[in-house]
Design a protein around this motif. Structure first.
Motif, PDB file in Angstrom:
ATOM      1  N   LEU A  74       0.828  -1.212   0.000  1.00  0.00           N
ATOM      2  CA  LEU A  74       0.000   0.000   0.000  1.00  0.00           C
ATOM      3  C   LEU A  74       0.860   1.259   0.000  1.00  0.00           C
ATOM      4  O   LEU A  74       0.488   2.273  -0.593  1.00  0.00           O
ATOM      5  N   SER A  75       2.027   1.184   0.643  1.00  0.00           N
ATOM      6  CA  SER A  75       2.908   2.358   0.696  1.00  0.00           C
ATOM      7  C   SER A  75       3.459   2.723  -0.683  1.00  0.00           C
ATOM      8  O   SER A  75       3.883   3.854  -0.909  1.00  0.00           O
ATOM      9  N   LEU A  76       3.422   1.763  -1.613  1.00  0.00           N
ATOM     10  CA  LEU A  76       3.934   2.012  -2.968  1.00  0.00           C
ATOM     11  C   LEU A  76       2.885   2.631  -3.886  1.00  0.00           C
ATOM     12  O   LEU A  76       3.186   3.016  -5.012  1.00  0.00           O
ATOM     13  N   ILE A  77       1.641   2.713  -3.403  1.00  0.00           N
ATOM     14  CA  ILE A  77       0.551   3.257  -4.229  1.00  0.00           C
ATOM     15  C   ILE A  77       0.314   4.712  -3.847  1.00  0.00           C
ATOM     16  O   ILE A  77      -0.184   5.018  -2.759  1.00  0.00           O
ATOM     17  N   ALA A  95      -4.156   7.288 -10.792  1.00  0.00           N
ATOM     18  CA  ALA A  95      -3.069   7.038 -11.748  1.00  0.00           C
ATOM     19  C   ALA A  95      -3.112   5.594 -12.241  1.00  0.00           C
ATOM     20  O   ALA A  95      -2.906   5.321 -13.435  1.00  0.00           O
ATOM     21  N   LEU A  96      -3.379   4.651 -11.342  1.00  0.00           N
ATOM     22  CA  LEU A  96      -3.460   3.238 -11.733  1.00  0.00           C
ATOM     23  C   LEU A  96      -4.633   3.003 -12.678  1.00  0.00           C
ATOM     24  O   LEU A  96      -4.521   2.289 -13.676  1.00  0.00           O
ATOM     25  N   LEU A  97      -5.760   3.619 -12.368  1.00  0.00           N
ATOM     26  CA  LEU A  97      -6.945   3.483 -13.230  1.00  0.00           C
ATOM     27  C   LEU A  97      -6.675   4.082 -14.609  1.00  0.00           C
ATOM     28  O   LEU A  97      -7.082   3.538 -15.632  1.00  0.00           O
ATOM     29  N   VAL A 146      -2.051  -4.420  -5.245  1.00  0.00           N
ATOM     30  CA  VAL A 146      -2.185  -4.186  -3.800  1.00  0.00           C
ATOM     31  C   VAL A 146      -1.809  -5.434  -2.998  1.00  0.00           C
ATOM     32  O   VAL A 146      -1.243  -5.340  -1.910  1.00  0.00           O
ATOM     33  N   LEU A 147      -2.133  -6.612  -3.533  1.00  0.00           N
ATOM     34  CA  LEU A 147      -1.923  -7.870  -2.804  1.00  0.00           C
ATOM     35  C   LEU A 147      -0.753  -8.666  -3.380  1.00  0.00           C
ATOM     36  O   LEU A 147      -0.711  -9.893  -3.267  1.00  0.00           O
ATOM     37  N   ASP A 148       0.186  -7.961  -3.966  1.00  0.00           N
ATOM     38  CA  ASP A 148       1.348  -8.622  -4.572  1.00  0.00           C
ATOM     39  C   ASP A 148       2.058  -9.515  -3.542  1.00  0.00           C
ATOM     40  O   ASP A 148       2.351  -9.084  -2.422  1.00  0.00           O
ATOM     41  N   GLY A 149       2.321 -10.773  -3.929  1.00  0.00           N
ATOM     42  CA  GLY A 149       3.031 -11.691  -3.042  1.00  0.00           C
ATOM     43  C   GLY A 149       2.162 -12.336  -1.975  1.00  0.00           C
ATOM     44  O   GLY A 149       2.664 -13.048  -1.109  1.00  0.00           O
TER      45      GLY A 149
END
Length: 292
Positions: free
Chosen positions: A196-199, A204-206, A219-222
């Motif tokens: 979340l800290s990377l977003i 921008a993502l949309l 968001v749920l990477d890994g």
């Protein structure tokens, strides 16, 4: 593809997640209410949250209402959603114009101001469940994150975004809700907080064209995401002339008689979709006979 939502779990069900794209339904709301860009953004964020939170309801007839009441110029926002991906809403003052905020973005927080966020769940019981919290920033996402933590004791992250074209139509809209289950392990929490800290910006993502699935993957990477459900969503109002007629009958004989005495047709506007219903004097007389 039109607007849709995905529901998912991650980290062996330690996390539940929702993500949605809502460009079409937010544009429908903009057209219905002729909202200014900053109000489109505010209402669009609340509609987006409403779709996801509505899907948390269990029963087909259950209803969720989100109400924002603030001291800003928009004064209030109201959104109603069900479990089927249907949502509707309106702003008390739809035409607010404000300069951009310090970041050069639409000043949703300034439009909403300080006040309260109410979450009302009508589950068909005698009394609806009502949760209320103070607005933290008026930016909607932060306020809902705070609501989940304080009123429902569910650690959550709510990301919402609406981006406008220069023509004031909706370019993209959507968002996500991520929630930790009570048995979530520290490792899972740390990984989620890092992601979340990377977003920096949901918008921008949309605008990169990310789908709801891709939002959750980011968001749920890994955390081993498992998509459990996909559902279309839309701006849907269930108003009708029959429903408006029932509402008019319920106001009583005296008020109806006063309308009849004016000997003019009346118009009734639906708050949620802006549709207008007309009733002539003869129709009013029939209603007056049905009223008590």
């Amino acid at each position: 593809m039109g607007d849709y939502m995905v529901r998912a779990t991650a980290a062996n069900a330690q996390v539940r997640a929702f993500a949605v794209t809502t460009k079409e339904l937010v544009e429908t709301a903009r057209q219905a209410h002729n909202t200014s860009p900053v109000v489109t953004a505010a209402l669009g964020r609340l509609l987006t949250a409403g779709v996801m939170m509505g899907s948390m309801l269990k029963g087909d007839d259950d209803l969720l209402t989100l109400q924002v009441r603030g001291d800003g110029p928009v004064r209030g926002l109201t959104v109603t959603a069900n479990a089927k991906g249907e949502v509707k809403g309106y702003a008390t003052v739809p035409d607010v114009i404000l300069p951009a905020n310090a970041k050069g973005k639409l000043d949703v927080g300034g439009a909403v101001g300080r006040g309260t966020l109410s979450v009302i769940r009508d589950l068909g019981l005698k009394e609806p469940y009502v949760g209320q919290t103070a607005l933290v920033t008026g930016e909607i996402g932060d306020d809902l994150t705070s609501y989940f933590a304080t009123s429902e004791q569910t650690p959550s992250s709510v990301g919402l975004g609406v981006l406008m074209e220069k023509t004031n139509t909706v370019r993209c809209a959507g968002g996500f809700i991520i929630q930790l289950m009570p048995f979530a392990e520290e490792e899972t929490i740390s990984k989620l907080e890092h992601n979340l800290s990377l977003i920096n910006s949901v918008t921008a993502l949309l605008d990169q064209g990310m789908t709801p699935e891709q939002l959750l993957e980011r968001v749920l990477d890994g955390l081993d995401v498992e998509i459990t459900d996909r559902m279309p969503c839309s701006f849907t109002c269930n108003c009708s002339k029959e429903r408006v007629e029932k509402a008019l009958i319920s106001i009583g004989k005296k008020e109806l008689q006063e309308m009849i005495d004016e000997d003019k047709p009346i118009e009734v506007n639906c708050h949620f979709c802006g549709k207008t219903y007309k009733f002539d004097v003869d129709e009013l007389k029939k209603m007056e006979k049905k009223s008590r």
